[in-house]
Design an enzyme around this catalytic site. Structure first.
Site, PDB file in Angstrom:
ATOM      1  CB  CYS A 193     -91.719 -51.583 -73.987  1.00  0.00           C
ATOM      2  SG  CYS A 193     -90.951 -52.867 -74.717  1.00  0.00           S
ATOM      3  CB  CYS A 222     -86.716 -52.113 -75.413  1.00  0.00           C
ATOM      4  SG  CYS A 222     -87.840 -50.767 -76.545  1.00  0.00           S
ATOM      5  CB  CYS A 238     -74.521 -59.657 -78.056  1.00  0.00           C
ATOM      6  SG  CYS A 238     -74.785 -61.685 -78.214  1.00  0.00           S
ATOM      7  CB  CYS A 243     -93.038 -51.257 -77.555  1.00  0.00           C
ATOM      8  SG  CYS A 243     -91.245 -50.907 -77.572  1.00  0.00           S
ATOM      9  CB  CYS A 298     -88.631 -53.169 -79.232  1.00  0.00           C
ATOM     10  SG  CYS A 298     -89.224 -53.994 -77.836  1.00  0.00           S
TER      11      CYS A 298
END
Length: 137
Positions: free
Chosen positions: A98, A95, A118, A49, A46
């Site tokens: 976060c 995510c 995707c 984070c 991510c």
């Protein structure tokens, strides 16, 4: 959600496109993402984070214009939400750490899962397993 920077920190630390995609559920134009054609071995994280999301071994070329994966690194890595925007019924992926918007998952991927995650390059960073180099999408 844990480990999410403040809105001010995010605005200062992300590009305009990265902020739009991760914080406003945006979508980058197809075939423009920096990580779309990345073929190196490593882990996709991510961007907000740094939580691990996808292994490079699960990445494949779906032809859709965004990085595609057939499974996340763990069940906890991804949060799933119903998305009925733009006159479509889709499953949004965020995510799990976060809550940053990543993209969508579709039931048209390859085996072994049959799923296509995707993902916007602008929501990812990639860490090369060979040299530790990090590339931001």
């Amino acid at each position: 959600m844990a480990n999410k920077p403040s809105p001010g920190e995010l605005k200062n630390g992300l590009s305009e496109m990265q902020f739009y995609v991760t914080q406003h559920h945006g979508t980058e134009p197809p075939f423009t993402g920096r990580l779309l054609h990345n073929k190196k071995n490593g882990v996709y994280h991510c961007l907000v984070c740094d939580a691990p999301l996808f292994n490079s071994q699960t990445k494949y070329d779906s032809g859709c214009g965004w990085p595609s994966f057939y499974e996340p690194v763990s069940d906890e890595a991804i949060r799933y939400l119903t998305d009925n925007s733009h006159g479509m019924q889709r499953i949004e992926i965020r995510c799990g750490n976060c809550d940053a918007h990543l993209g969508h998952v579709f039931p048209d991927g390859p085996q072994p899962t049959g799923e296509r995650y995707c993902v916007n390059s602008a929501s990812l960073s990639f860490t090369d397993e060979q040299n530790g180099e990090q590339i931001k999408g």
